[in-house]
Design a protein around this motif. Structure first.
Motif, PDB file in Angstrom:
ATOM      1  N   PRO A 221       8.685  -5.284   0.596  1.00  0.00           N
ATOM      2  CA  PRO A 221       8.201  -5.670   1.919  1.00  0.00           C
ATOM      3  C   PRO A 221       8.132  -4.466   2.881  1.00  0.00           C
ATOM      4  O   PRO A 221       9.061  -3.675   2.924  1.00  0.00           O
ATOM      5  N   GLY A 222       7.017  -4.351   3.572  1.00  0.00           N
ATOM      6  CA  GLY A 222       6.824  -3.286   4.568  1.00  0.00           C
ATOM      7  C   GLY A 222       6.650  -1.912   3.967  1.00  0.00           C
ATOM      8  O   GLY A 222       6.681  -0.918   4.677  1.00  0.00           O
ATOM      9  N   LEU A 223       6.445  -1.864   2.631  1.00  0.00           N
ATOM     10  CA  LEU A 223       6.321  -0.545   1.994  1.00  0.00           C
ATOM     11  C   LEU A 223       4.934  -0.376   1.356  1.00  0.00           C
ATOM     12  O   LEU A 223       4.315  -1.351   0.924  1.00  0.00           O
ATOM     13  N   ILE A 224       4.572   0.855   1.288  1.00  0.00           N
ATOM     14  CA  ILE A 224       3.340   1.212   0.583  1.00  0.00           C
ATOM     15  C   ILE A 224       3.650   2.444  -0.237  1.00  0.00           C
ATOM     16  O   ILE A 224       4.671   3.099  -0.020  1.00  0.00           O
ATOM     17  N   ASN A 225       2.778   2.782  -1.195  1.00  0.00           N
ATOM     18  CA  ASN A 225       3.029   4.029  -1.922  1.00  0.00           C
ATOM     19  C   ASN A 225       1.861   5.010  -1.831  1.00  0.00           C
ATOM     20  O   ASN A 225       1.785   5.957  -2.586  1.00  0.00           O
ATOM     21  N   GLY A 226       0.955   4.746  -0.933  1.00  0.00           N
ATOM     22  CA  GLY A 226      -0.114   5.732  -0.718  1.00  0.00           C
ATOM     23  C   GLY A 226      -0.975   5.346   0.468  1.00  0.00           C
ATOM     24  O   GLY A 226      -1.101   4.169   0.816  1.00  0.00           O
ATOM     25  N   ILE A 227      -1.457   6.366   1.103  1.00  0.00           N
ATOM     26  CA  ILE A 227      -2.460   6.118   2.150  1.00  0.00           C
ATOM     27  C   ILE A 227      -3.714   6.878   1.741  1.00  0.00           C
ATOM     28  O   ILE A 227      -3.671   8.101   1.537  1.00  0.00           O
ATOM     29  N   LEU A 228      -4.762   6.126   1.560  1.00  0.00           N
ATOM     30  CA  LEU A 228      -6.039   6.763   1.229  1.00  0.00           C
ATOM     31  C   LEU A 228      -6.768   7.072   2.530  1.00  0.00           C
ATOM     32  O   LEU A 228      -6.882   6.208   3.394  1.00  0.00           O
ATOM     33  N   ALA A 229      -7.123   8.316   2.627  1.00  0.00           N
ATOM     34  CA  ALA A 229      -7.811   8.706   3.865  1.00  0.00           C
ATOM     35  C   ALA A 229      -9.114   9.424   3.527  1.00  0.00           C
ATOM     36  O   ALA A 229      -9.197  10.156   2.551  1.00  0.00           O
ATOM     37  N   LEU A 230     -10.109   9.157   4.348  1.00  0.00           N
ATOM     38  CA  LEU A 230     -11.407   9.782   4.123  1.00  0.00           C
ATOM     39  C   LEU A 230     -11.657  10.824   5.199  1.00  0.00           C
ATOM     40  O   LEU A 230     -11.627  10.522   6.398  1.00  0.00           O
ATOM     41  N   ASP A 231     -11.887  12.000   4.728  1.00  0.00           N
ATOM     42  CA  ASP A 231     -12.245  13.054   5.678  1.00  0.00           C
ATOM     43  C   ASP A 231     -13.770  13.147   5.723  1.00  0.00           C
ATOM     44  O   ASP A 231     -14.402  13.619   4.796  1.00  0.00           O
ATOM     45  N   CYS A 232     -14.326  12.700   6.745  1.00  0.00           N
ATOM     46  CA  CYS A 232     -15.796  12.731   6.837  1.00  0.00           C
ATOM     47  C   CYS A 232     -16.325  14.052   7.331  1.00  0.00           C
ATOM     48  O   CYS A 232     -17.504  14.344   7.210  1.00  0.00           O
ATOM     49  N   THR A 233     -15.459  14.814   7.959  1.00  0.00           N
ATOM     50  CA  THR A 233     -15.940  16.080   8.527  1.00  0.00           C
ATOM     51  C   THR A 233     -15.828  17.166   7.471  1.00  0.00           C
ATOM     52  O   THR A 233     -15.036  18.080   7.570  1.00  0.00           O
ATOM     53  N   CYS A 234     -16.713  17.014   6.440  1.00  0.00           N
ATOM     54  CA  CYS A 234     -16.603  17.939   5.316  1.00  0.00           C
ATOM     55  C   CYS A 234     -17.429  19.184   5.581  1.00  0.00           C
ATOM     56  O   CYS A 234     -18.352  19.499   4.855  1.00  0.00           O
ATOM     57  N   ASP A 235     -17.175  19.864   6.672  1.00  0.00           N
ATOM     58  CA  ASP A 235     -17.929  21.055   7.026  1.00  0.00           C
ATOM     59  C   ASP A 235     -17.204  22.336   6.627  1.00  0.00           C
ATOM     60  O   ASP A 235     -17.658  23.434   6.875  1.00  0.00           O
ATOM     61  N   THR A 236     -16.070  22.167   6.014  1.00  0.00           N
ATOM     62  CA  THR A 236     -15.345  23.364   5.568  1.00  0.00           C
ATOM     63  C   THR A 236     -14.779  23.122   4.183  1.00  0.00           C
ATOM     64  O   THR A 236     -14.374  22.015   3.845  1.00  0.00           O
ATOM     65  N   LEU A 237     -14.837  24.156   3.389  1.00  0.00           N
ATOM     66  CA  LEU A 237     -14.323  24.002   2.027  1.00  0.00           C
ATOM     67  C   LEU A 237     -12.799  23.924   2.021  1.00  0.00           C
ATOM     68  O   LEU A 237     -12.197  23.269   1.197  1.00  0.00           O
ATOM     69  N   ASN A 238     -12.151  24.577   2.950  1.00  0.00           N
ATOM     70  CA  ASN A 238     -10.688  24.583   3.009  1.00  0.00           C
ATOM     71  C   ASN A 238     -10.179  23.491   3.936  1.00  0.00           C
ATOM     72  O   ASN A 238      -9.354  23.724   4.799  1.00  0.00           O
ATOM     73  N   ARG A 239     -10.691  22.295   3.741  1.00  0.00           N
ATOM     74  CA  ARG A 239     -10.295  21.259   4.686  1.00  0.00           C
ATOM     75  C   ARG A 239      -8.857  20.807   4.442  1.00  0.00           C
ATOM     76  O   ARG A 239      -8.179  20.328   5.343  1.00  0.00           O
ATOM     77  N   LEU A 240      -8.407  20.944   3.200  1.00  0.00           N
ATOM     78  CA  LEU A 240      -7.026  20.542   2.923  1.00  0.00           C
ATOM     79  C   LEU A 240      -6.067  21.390   3.746  1.00  0.00           C
ATOM     80  O   LEU A 240      -5.085  20.882   4.291  1.00  0.00           O
ATOM     81  N   GLY A 241      -6.396  22.663   3.841  1.00  0.00           N
ATOM     82  CA  GLY A 241      -5.586  23.565   4.642  1.00  0.00           C
ATOM     83  C   GLY A 241      -5.603  23.171   6.105  1.00  0.00           C
ATOM     84  O   GLY A 241      -4.695  23.512   6.859  1.00  0.00           O
ATOM     85  N   ARG A 242      -6.634  22.462   6.496  1.00  0.00           N
ATOM     86  CA  ARG A 242      -6.741  22.050   7.886  1.00  0.00           C
ATOM     87  C   ARG A 242      -6.033  20.714   8.117  1.00  0.00           C
ATOM     88  O   ARG A 242      -5.424  20.486   9.149  1.00  0.00           O
ATOM     89  N   ILE A 243      -6.157  19.842   7.101  1.00  0.00           N
ATOM     90  CA  ILE A 243      -5.609  18.489   7.270  1.00  0.00           C
ATOM     91  C   ILE A 243      -4.083  18.477   7.126  1.00  0.00           C
ATOM     92  O   ILE A 243      -3.371  17.800   7.860  1.00  0.00           O
ATOM     93  N   ARG A 244      -3.620  19.256   6.169  1.00  0.00           N
ATOM     94  CA  ARG A 244      -2.177  19.208   5.848  1.00  0.00           C
ATOM     95  C   ARG A 244      -1.284  19.408   7.064  1.00  0.00           C
ATOM     96  O   ARG A 244      -0.405  18.576   7.310  1.00  0.00           O
ATOM     97  N   PRO A 245      -1.499  20.486   7.835  1.00  0.00           N
ATOM     98  CA  PRO A 245      -0.607  20.666   8.996  1.00  0.00           C
ATOM     99  C   PRO A 245      -0.724  19.531  10.005  1.00  0.00           C
ATOM    100  O   PRO A 245       0.275  19.133  10.611  1.00  0.00           O
TER     101      PRO A 245
END
Lengths: 425, 220
Positions: A221-245
């Motif tokens: 109850p009240g738990l999940i094991n993942g959040i799926l997120a969509l990054d639509c602003t795919c204007d940079t190849l290093n977006r993971l480096g941007r999203i992570r922080p």
């Protein structure tokens, strides 16, 4: 009686002379007006083609956009947010997480309005046994979507209504379950809301139910094991480096992994398709512009030649007319008509020839323009038959040209020696 | 009596490649108001040249022409045209009617030179009646007999009530009866104005107050 009356009577008397002049003006004007109408149609056609292509491109791009969204959805989205202690090796081996985090994380992420993420989908998935059928399945509890950017966004995933389930294709086929049927899952009754089409991946053996029911059935109850997120602003190849922080600052005890390489490729392909579509429109427009320039070049030669020919013809007709009226002009001088009056008699006739010829020529030219089809199979394009500004301009210009063409014969008539004319007659 | 036309030492020559032709040579002539003067002579003797010069249509090479004491050749072309319209009427052997105008409009044609004025149409209708053309008003010249055409030409010459009437072989194309009508009209006009008529027909001389002979460009 006045001079205009005299001019009109003369026109009625020498109909052939008048008709030849008027026909000549008509031809020149028709040529010009038809050319203008054809160019006007060409422009309208170009606009029509470009608009159609742009609309087709927009439609195609919208379809690509939709496909892109679906591709992203099928891939499990670009970004997966997992509990920090989730072993990624286990995750890749089993394709589901074994660690959990509070469902509230999804809402917290949404409320934070992360600029690079558009959609947040909390999920709870586990491989479980479907005891009623003795089948191992992937159970996916989904809450639907937590919007980030705006409420107007098109949802990527519809929430599954409690009490219903969506089945993967293979699962439904082997268990012989169809949409609308009822079945039991882990002791609870569900209605099959939908059977997905075949996807050729784990989705085909997945059971989707509402997140809350999944939490109850799995005892989380009240738990999940993942959040799926969509990054639509795919204007940079290093977006993971941007999203992570960004995500780390909001959800410190999580980790972020990306499934995005294929999505990026698709997005780039989509962009390339858009660029190619734009280039295709530009090429079409350039081709049409080139054709127009060729037509303009032809008109630039043809129309002046026809107008010049017509002017010379009118001048010759006026000269012939003046010579034919030698005796008449002689007697008009003898009875006291002055040079400006004799000029008026000749020039007024020329003006009337120009005016009438221009009127007839406009109608003829516009009719030719209206009947003109760029290609035999092209649909007819309507252009307004009466363009008052053009009509007035044509009337004035044709009359002026006719006047100028008749100027020398008129001067010749006015300077004619009446004594000579009367003696020779 | 007052002098309406005075010609002094009039000479007119036409330059030709083969040499100048002297059409009229040292002609002097006076025509008084109320006088009908006929100039007779063979073809080519210079009668028409004399008439055109007298009517302010042909600039003399030398000499002077006075109509109502005005030398029309001293006027500008525009003034001379107006002077002609007011003072001189012409009648030609070939009639010179405007082919596309009907009888009434042909009679009214001289009014074009002076601008529209009230009474012109009435005067034209009176002249048409006077010359027996009332039932031919809407006929064009091609539908008229030669006699009718000359009567139209006469009516036209009289529309602006000129003081001098110049006639060049006015009966040359007419039968005897129509010729008499025209000559009677000229005689009638000469009561108040003056007529200079050049002709080679003897019957014109019968109506003239004075008959002059012209041979080789000179008056005898």
């Amino acid at each position: 009686m006045n001079l205009i009356h005299l001019v009109l009577r003369e026109i009625c008397h020498r109909k052939l002379n008048f008709s030849l002049g008027a026909v000549s003006v008509s031809l020149a004007v028709a040529c010009l007006v038809a050319e203008l109408a054809i160019l006007q149609k060409h422009d309208a056609r170009t606009e029509q083609i470009v608009s159609a292509k742009e609309a087709a491109t927009r439609e195609q791009m919208a379809k690509l956009e939709d496909d892109y969204r679906k591709v992203m959805l099928k891939m499990g989205f670009n970004v997966l947010i997992l509990p920090k202690d989730q072993n990624l090796g286990d995750l890749y081996a089993d394709d589901f997480g074994s660690k959990f985090m509070p469902e509230e994380y999804a809402a917290r992420l949404a409320k934070s309005r992360v600029a690079t993420i558009n959609h947040v989908l909390p999920s709870l998935q586990q491989k479980v046994k479907w005891p009623e059928f003795e089948r191992t399945v992937l159970l996916m509890g989904v809450r639907g979507e937590v919007y980030i950017q705006s409420a107007q966004q098109k949802p990527l995933l519809d929430a599954v209504t409690p009490g219903t389930m969506i089945l993967g294709h293979e699962l439904a086929r082997t268990l012989n379950l169809k949409a609308g049927e009822k079945t039991k899952f882990m002791g609870r009754e569900f209605a099959v809301a939908k059977v997905n089409s075949e996807r050729g991946n784990k989705d085909d053996i997945t059971v989707w139910i509402s997140l809350s029911e999944a939490q109850e059935l799995l005892g989380k109850p009240g738990l999940i094991n993942g959040i799926l997120a969509l990054d639509c602003t795919c204007d940079t190849l290093n977006r993971l480096g941007r999203i992570r922080p960004e995500i780390a600052s909001i959800l410190p005890d999580t980790q972020v992994i990306e499934y995005a390489s294929q999505a990026l490729t698709r997005a780039e392909a989509r962009q390339r398709a858009a660029i190619e579509a734009q280039a295709s429109i530009r090429r079409e427009k350039e081709g049409r512009d080139k054709l127009r320039a060729e037509r303009e070049a032809l008109a630039a030669v043809l129309v002046p030649v026809v107008i010049l020919g017509s002017s010379v013809w009118i001048g010759l007709l006026a000269l012939a007319n003046v010579r034919e009226r030698r005796g008449e002009i002689g007697i008009l001088r003898a009875i006291g008509l002055r040079t400006p009056q004799l000029l008026f008699i000749v020039l007024a006739k020329a003006g009337i020839i120009g005016f009438c010829g221009a009127g007839a020529g406009y109608v003829a030219g516009r009719t030719i323009g209206a009947l003109w089809h760029e290609t035999p199979d092209s649909s007819p394009l309507g252009i307004p038959f009466m363009d008052l500004r053009l009509f007035a301009l044509i009337l004035a210009a044709a009359s002026l040209v006719a006047l100028l063409a008749s100027w020398l014969p008129a001067v010749h008539a006015a300077q004619q020696d009446p004594a000579v004319a009367l003696r020779e007659e | 009596m007052s002098t309406l036309l005075k010609i002094e030492n009039l000479c007119k020559s036409y330059p030709r490649p083969e040499g100048s032709i002297q059409a009229v040579h040292e002609v002097s002539l006076t025509v008084e108001r109320g006088e009908f003067v006929a100039v007779q002579g063979p073809s080519g003797c210079g009668k028409t040249t004399l008439l055109l010069a007298a009517g302010a249509l042909l600039q003399p090479s030398r000499g002077r022409v006075l109509v109502n004491d005005v030398d029309p050749y001293s006027l500008s072309p525009g003034q001379r045209a107006r002077f002609r319209a007011v003072n001189v009427g012409f009648v030609f052997q070939q009639f010179h009617l405007v082919p596309y105008l009907d009888v009434l409009d042909n009679i009214l044609a001289p009014a074009l030179a002076l601008g529209a004025k009230d009474g012109r149409r009435t005067r034209a209708l009176e002249l048409a009646a006077q010359f027996g053309l009332s039932d031919r008003l809407r006929h064009v010249p091609s539908g008229l007999s030669t006699g009718e055409r000359q009567r139209v030409a006469l009516a036209r010459a009289l529309l602006n009530q000129p003081s001098l009437l110049l006639a060049d072989e006015p009966t040359g194309n007419l039968d005897k009866q129509n010729g008499q009508v025209v000559l009677r009209c000229l005689t009638e006009f000469a009561r108040t104005g003056a007529v200079l008529c050049v002709t080679h027909e003897p019957q014109a001389a019968d109506h003239a107050d004075r008959v002059l002979n012209m041979i080789g460009g000179k008056l005898q």
